[in-house]
Design an enzyme around this catalytic site. Structure first.
Site, PDB file in Angstrom:
ATOM      1  N   LYS A  24      32.850  40.879  41.446  1.00 51.72           N
ATOM      2  CA  LYS A  24      33.358  40.651  39.893  1.00 51.72           C
ATOM      3  C   LYS A  24      34.230  41.789  39.413  1.00 51.72           C
ATOM      4  CE  LYS A  24      32.846  38.569  36.090  1.00 51.72           C
ATOM      5  NZ  LYS A  24      33.669  37.436  36.028  1.00 51.72           N
ATOM      6  N   ARG A  70      28.147  41.771  40.858  1.00 53.81           N
ATOM      7  CA  ARG A  70      29.378  42.565  40.958  1.00 53.81           C
ATOM      8  C   ARG A  70      29.945  42.836  42.288  1.00 53.81           C
ATOM      9  NH1 ARG A  70      29.700  46.198  36.342  1.00 53.81           N
ATOM     10  NH2 ARG A  70      30.776  47.381  37.541  1.00 53.81           N
ATOM     11  N   ASN A 103      28.218  55.829  42.310  1.00 51.82           N
ATOM     12  CA  ASN A 103      29.610  55.015  42.331  1.00 51.82           C
ATOM     13  C   ASN A 103      30.855  55.931  42.354  1.00 51.82           C
ATOM     14  OD1 ASN A 103      27.660  52.879  42.040  1.00 51.82           O
ATOM     15  ND2 ASN A 103      28.428  52.086  39.766  1.00 51.82           N
ATOM     16  N   GLY A 104      31.659  55.225  42.935  1.00 52.27           N
ATOM     17  CA  GLY A 104      32.973  56.118  42.659  1.00 52.27           C
ATOM     18  C   GLY A 104      33.416  56.527  44.301  1.00 52.27           C
ATOM     19  N   TRP A 156      29.137  48.775  48.122  1.00 54.37           N
ATOM     20  CA  TRP A 156      30.329  47.803  48.610  1.00 54.37           C
ATOM     21  C   TRP A 156      30.830  48.986  49.462  1.00 54.37           C
ATOM     22  CZ3 TRP A 156      32.361  42.928  47.571  1.00 54.37           C
ATOM     23  CH2 TRP A 156      33.391  42.627  48.116  1.00 54.37           C
ATOM     24  N   THR A 173      42.912  36.441  36.690  1.00 55.52           N
ATOM     25  CA  THR A 173      42.750  35.633  35.534  1.00 55.52           C
ATOM     26  C   THR A 173      43.269  36.522  34.264  1.00 55.52           C
ATOM     27  OG1 THR A 173      41.051  34.327  36.449  1.00 55.52           O
ATOM     28  CG2 THR A 173      40.878  34.597  34.152  1.00 55.52           C
ATOM     29  N   SER A 174      42.968  37.551  34.173  1.00 54.04           N
ATOM     30  CA  SER A 174      43.293  38.171  32.886  1.00 54.04           C
ATOM     31  C   SER A 174      44.919  38.321  32.569  1.00 54.04           C
ATOM     32  CB  SER A 174      42.846  39.754  32.864  1.00 54.04           C
ATOM     33  OG  SER A 174      41.472  39.799  32.741  1.00 54.04           O
ATOM     34  N   GLU A 177      46.232  29.568  36.519  1.00 53.96           N
ATOM     35  CA  GLU A 177      44.631  29.526  36.297  1.00 53.96           C
ATOM     36  C   GLU A 177      43.942  28.729  37.013  1.00 53.96           C
ATOM     37  OE1 GLU A 177      43.032  32.180  35.861  1.00 53.96           O
ATOM     38  OE2 GLU A 177      41.249  31.602  35.217  1.00 53.96           O
ATOM     39  N   LYS A 181      41.264  29.155  39.969  1.00 56.47           N
ATOM     40  CA  LYS A 181      39.834  28.787  40.021  1.00 56.47           C
ATOM     41  C   LYS A 181      39.662  28.379  41.178  1.00 56.47           C
ATOM     42  CE  LYS A 181      38.538  31.121  37.829  1.00 56.47           C
ATOM     43  NZ  LYS A 181      39.260  32.211  37.094  1.00 56.47           N
ATOM     44  N   GLU A 230      39.801  30.255  44.500  1.00 57.39           N
ATOM     45  CA  GLU A 230      38.596  31.391  44.608  1.00 57.39           C
ATOM     46  C   GLU A 230      37.355  30.838  44.811  1.00 57.39           C
ATOM     47  OE1 GLU A 230      37.909  34.114  41.523  1.00 57.39           O
ATOM     48  OE2 GLU A 230      38.617  32.690  39.935  1.00 57.39           O
ATOM     49  N   SER A 284      41.690  42.982  30.494  1.00 54.30           N
ATOM     50  CA  SER A 284      40.552  43.064  31.587  1.00 54.30           C
ATOM     51  C   SER A 284      39.286  42.666  31.217  1.00 54.30           C
ATOM     52  CB  SER A 284      40.827  44.611  32.300  1.00 54.30           C
ATOM     53  OG  SER A 284      39.596  44.738  33.162  1.00 54.30           O
ATOM     54  N   GLN A 285      38.689  41.743  31.862  1.00 51.85           N
ATOM     55  CA  GLN A 285      37.365  41.574  31.415  1.00 51.85           C
ATOM     56  C   GLN A 285      36.625  42.494  31.472  1.00 51.85           C
ATOM     57  OE1 GLN A 285      33.467  40.384  31.552  1.00 51.85           O
ATOM     58  NE2 GLN A 285      34.244  40.696  33.469  1.00 51.85           N
ATOM     59  N   SER A 286      36.540  43.306  32.728  1.00 49.13           N
ATOM     60  CA  SER A 286      35.593  44.365  33.125  1.00 49.13           C
ATOM     61  C   SER A 286      35.947  45.555  32.326  1.00 49.13           C
ATOM     62  CB  SER A 286      35.604  44.332  34.562  1.00 49.13           C
ATOM     63  OG  SER A 286      36.711  44.829  35.100  1.00 49.13           O
ATOM     64  N   HIS A 292      63.364  23.102  42.883  1.00 48.88           N
ATOM     65  CA  HIS A 292      64.038  24.260  43.539  1.00 48.88           C
ATOM     66  C   HIS A 292      63.358  24.656  44.766  1.00 48.88           C
ATOM     67  CE1 HIS A 292      66.752  24.833  40.277  1.00 48.88           C
ATOM     68  NE2 HIS A 292      65.871  24.664  39.539  1.00 48.88           N
ATOM     69  N   CYS A 326      30.183  49.357  43.670  1.00 49.16           N
ATOM     70  CA  CYS A 326      28.728  49.840  43.563  1.00 49.16           C
ATOM     71  C   CYS A 326      28.161  49.511  42.345  1.00 49.16           C
ATOM     72  CB  CYS A 326      28.664  50.944  44.154  1.00 49.16           C
ATOM     73  SG  CYS A 326      29.654  51.465  45.852  1.00 49.16           S
ATOM     74  N   THR A 364      39.033  47.493  36.196  1.00 46.74           N
ATOM     75  CA  THR A 364      39.740  47.088  37.392  1.00 46.74           C
ATOM     76  C   THR A 364      40.641  48.279  37.854  1.00 46.74           C
ATOM     77  OG1 THR A 364      39.572  44.722  36.780  1.00 46.74           O
ATOM     78  CG2 THR A 364      41.358  45.361  38.203  1.00 46.74           C
TER      79      THR A 364
HETATM   80  C1  F6R Z   1      39.485  35.363  39.048  1.00 49.86           C
HETATM   81  C2  F6R Z   1      38.973  36.664  38.673  1.00 49.86           C
HETATM   82  C3  F6R Z   1      39.873  37.829  38.969  1.00 49.86           C
HETATM   83  C4  F6R Z   1      39.759  38.730  37.684  1.00 49.86           C
HETATM   84  C5  F6R Z   1      40.793  40.056  38.237  1.00 49.86           C
HETATM   85  C6  F6R Z   1      40.837  41.102  37.022  1.00 49.86           C
HETATM   86  O1  F6R Z   1      38.497  34.575  38.340  1.00 49.86           O
HETATM   87  O2  F6R Z   1      38.019  36.850  37.921  1.00 49.86           O
HETATM   88  O3  F6R Z   1      41.119  37.289  39.174  1.00 49.86           O
HETATM   89  O4  F6R Z   1      40.385  38.314  36.625  1.00 49.86           O
HETATM   90  O5  F6R Z   1      40.017  40.578  39.261  1.00 49.86           O
HETATM   91  O6  F6R Z   1      39.680  41.284  36.549  1.00 49.86           O
HETATM   92  P1  F6R Z   1      39.227  42.167  35.112  1.00 49.86           P
HETATM   93  O7  F6R Z   1      39.629  40.919  34.164  1.00 49.86           O
HETATM   94  O8  F6R Z   1      38.010  42.530  35.233  1.00 49.86           O
HETATM   95  O9  F6R Z   1      40.286  43.096  35.167  1.00 49.86           O
END
Ligand code: F6R
Length: 707
Positions: free
Chosen positions: A702, A51, A161-162, A134, A400-401, A578, A582, A585, A445-447, A601, A20, A450
């Site tokens: 996101k 998000r 949020n939460g 969400w 992706t991470s 990766e 891409k 998704e 982790s980007q965010s 195999h 959220c 997660t």
């Molecule tokens: C793919 C993508 C997701 C994130 C995954 C982890 O493009 O964005 O696979 O990589 O949800 O997210 P973070 O990096 O925020 O932990």
């Protein structure tokens, strides 16, 4: 083992949260029309849109009730209610809508029109709150959206949020006390609990005895779970309270000078406790919603209660064991983010912008970190010795991470000499895989929010491992809960598909590998070559981006295919995974990344003239093995697309028998940074050509803050 945290300390064990978004806006001693206030709130919600959400809502002030209406006990909506609101206040207006923010905007303006509310009315002080939801507890619907209310007169309103884990018990108790519930949410217990606490205190001690922060701290005492909350109340007009435990919450502060309303910098929240200067204050779960207003911010810490009243900000530290929370002083930080980052500029989509931004984002990632043939990572330097003595390094992440960590694994192993293992966070948790005190666990982790990654982090902390974070998000839970770490500084990533964060993550992990291996004489020449390669990387990335048109043509040729395979190995096994992720998704096309060494195999059975197969065969130690893979696929009439280093087309694809993508060559271990870019471009163009939503792919958000 005793470790030092890499950034702000604090934080308690965290449970699951929702995807959220929270936004709030309070103007003080500066006249703002209702229309302006609405637009600031809507815009805040638009910034949170990326998000992921399925409904949204806002609350603003109504006009004061007329003396006649007050005498009749009527609320602003004309209903007769036994209102216990202060004489001169009116129930705030709440608007909630399912679906896109623009449908909320339309419905607000039409409701406002229907109730003849004056949009030009000016408020010298006003507190508005907003939320994107969400759905977790209850379907997306206006009644389940936030703000959630204490009841008919909206005496207390909350955006959340939460997840409140003990909401069922609280709900039962409140029902026993005569409350009725409108929604299926866990959140609704919060405003109702606030009203319960307020009414009880008022009945026992009389009018005006309980303060807003006393109500909120009492509510916090009852709540279990993870939350970021904003409270608005008709009993405390023009005040807002924010508090949190687990979820991220930011306060933004903008002082307005008398003359030009230009932003001025504060350095300490203390400065905000006494002055009556005009100002605007913001709360948000995301810095992206604040940056266009101010760069002055405070990342609120767990158990802090931030109270805005009469233009002053006071912070209390909530403590379960203490009756009275202590007052705390916090310094404001200055945001290193530019407004351009949250705008599309000349691009059609954020994903497109973020792909093309990579020469710049990589430069920012490396800025100040490469010096005289060595790497300086401030957040790691005190822990390098411990890492070098670890029994193993475990990379943990999702999506992706995880792939970025997989790309970094070979050179971390090579430069550190320490075994490096890979864990998808959810799988580690499912297995409860062994982690020891002698391990270094690196969380990517980007965010930084997660859920699976954070739960794996709690698990590793519980097992005594040194926990290192790699994240793009300053002040995120990952940054706060790990012992140390490195920010990737890629800038705000808004497209749901991660692109620039991926390449910055690889570069950060390359720098980590260089720092960890810096004590080894035997690898010095290799390290120097990689450092030179890093400095050159943004230029090479700019070069590979010139393939944009070529990748669009390739996308055109693949537009109707059902499926795509991507074969990689060694440094570029991660590129295969990766690249396929891409395409999957965003272009909503089945695609699978495969280890080329596994081809015989099983996957070979799929090969025919129709199935497109991308083989990554850039020049490195695995090159001849990839040549052999190409030959075998060719022998089975495979529909081949080969990615190779510039000048290698003839050797990977004799007699022009397949389509070739030539990319610039860089140091082998940095090649995944280059090779992923054509794949990102391909996924982008395929999505546009197939007519799908690029920035918010179906069913995805996101930040995946639920398990
Ligand atoms: C793919 C993508 C997701 C994130 C995954 C982890 O493009 O964005 O696979 O990589 O949800 O997210 P973070 O990096 O925020 O932990």
């Amino acid at each position: 083992m005793k470790h030092q945290r890499w950034s702000m300390c604090g934080g308690v064990g965290r449970s699951r949260g929702k995807m959220c978004g929270i936004f709030a806006y309070l103007n003080y001693n500066v006249a703002r029309e209702r229309r302006y206030i609405l637009e600031v709130l809507f815009n805040g919600l638009r910034r949170l849109e990326y998000r992921g959400y399925d409904s949204s809502g806002i609350a603003i002030d109504a006009d004061l009730r007329s003396p006649v209406a007050i005498d009749k006990g009527e609320g602003n909506d004309g209903r007769k209610e036994a209102s216990r609101l202060p004489y001169n206040s009116a129930p705030p207006l709440v608007f909630r809508q399912e679906g896109k923010i623009e449908s909320l905007v339309r419905s607000v303006y039409s409701e406002v029109d229907a109730m003849d509310l004056n949009l030009e009315k000016s408020f010298s002080v006003h507190a508005g709150i907003a939320h994107t939801r969400w759905a977790t507890h209850g379907v997306p619907s206006p009644r389940n959206s936030h703000p959630q209310s204490s009841g008919a007169c909206n005496e207390f309103l909350v955006v959340h949020n939460g997840i409140i884990t003990n909401y069922e018990v609280l709900k039962e108790t409140l029902i026993r006390h005569g409350f009725t519930f409108e929604s299926e949410t866990d959140t609704e217990v919060i405003p109702k609990l606030a009203k319960f606490v307020f009414d009880k205190a008022r009945d026992e001690e009389g009018e005006q005895t309980v303060t807003f922060s006393q109500v909120v701290t009492e509510v916090m005492r009852q709540l279990e779970g993870a939350y970021a909350l904003i409270f608005k109340s008709a009993h405390y007009p023009n005040e807002l309270i924010a508090c949190k435990r687990g979820s991220t919450l930011i306060l933004g502060v903008k002082e307005l000078s008398d003359d030009k309303n230009s932003g001025k910098l504060f350095h300490d929240v203390k400065a905000l406790t006494k002055d009556e200067k005009p100002k605007e204050l913001f709360f948000s779960s995301d810095l992206c919603a604040i940056v266009e207003h101010t760069k002055n911010y405070l990342a609120i810490e767990d158990n802090e209660v931030v109270h805005i009243k009469d233009g002053c900000v006071s912070i209390l530290k909530f403590d379960y064991g203490r009756e009275k929370p202590a007052s705390v002083q916090r310094a404001l930080s200055v945001l290193e983010m530019e407004v351009e980052q949250i705008k599309k500029g000349n691009y059609d989509h954020f994903m497109q912008k973020e792909i093309h931004e990579q020469p710049h984002s990589l430069t920012t990632t490396m800025r100040g970190r490469l010096k005289d043939n060595s790497v300086v990572l401030g957040g790691l330097k005190d822990h390098l010795k411990t890492i070098r003595h670890s029994r193993r390094i475990i990379f943990i992440g999702c999506g992706t991470s995880y792939n970025a960590a997989l790309a970094a694994r070979p050179f971390l192993e090579e430069l550190s000499g320490i075994p490096v293992t890979m864990e998808l966070a959810s799988d580690l948790l499912d297995r409860q895989g062994p982690i020891y005190r002698e391990d270094t666990a690196v969380f990517v982790s980007q965010s930084g929010e997660t859920a699976d990654t954070l739960l794996a982090l709690e698990y590793a902390l519980g097992n005594g491992a040194l926990c290192v974070g790699v994240t793009n998000t300053v002040g995120s839970t990952l940054a706060r809960r790990t012992h140390c770490g490195v920010h990737i500084n890629a800038g705000c990533e808004i497209g749901v598909a991660s692109t620039k964060a991926y390449t910055s993550q690889i570069v950060v992990m390359a720098m980590m590998a260089l720092a960890i291996g810096a004590d080894k004489i035997s690898t010095q020449a290799r390290r120097e070559a990689i450092i030179n390669g890093l400095s050159d990387l943004p230029k090479k990335v700019a070069e590979v981006l010139k393939l944009d048109g070529e990748m669009r043509d390739l996308a055109k040729s693949l537009i109707d295919t059902q499926s795509l395979l991507v074969f990689g190995r060694g440094y570029n096994y991660a590129t295969a995974l990766e690249g396929a992720l891409k395409v999957k998704e965003v272009a909503l096309m089945h695609s699978e990344g495969l280890l080329a060494g596994e081809m015989k195999h099983g996957p070979l059975a799929l090969v025919d003239e129709t199935l497109p197969i991308i083989v990554i065969a850039t020049h490195d130690a695995c090159f001849s093995k990839q040549q052999s893979v190409i030959q075998q696929l060719h022998a089975r009439k495979g529909r081949l697309i080969v990615m190779c280093s510039v000048g290698d087309a003839a050797s990977v694809c004799p007699m022009g028998s397949c389509r070739v993508i030539e990319v610039p060559q860089v140091a082998d271990c940095l090649q995944p940074v280059i090779n992923i870019i054509p794949m990102q471009l391909l996924a982008y163009h395929l999505t546009v050509l197939r007519g799908y939503d690029v920035d918010q792919p179906r069913n995805l958000a996101k930040s995946v803050t639920t398990e």
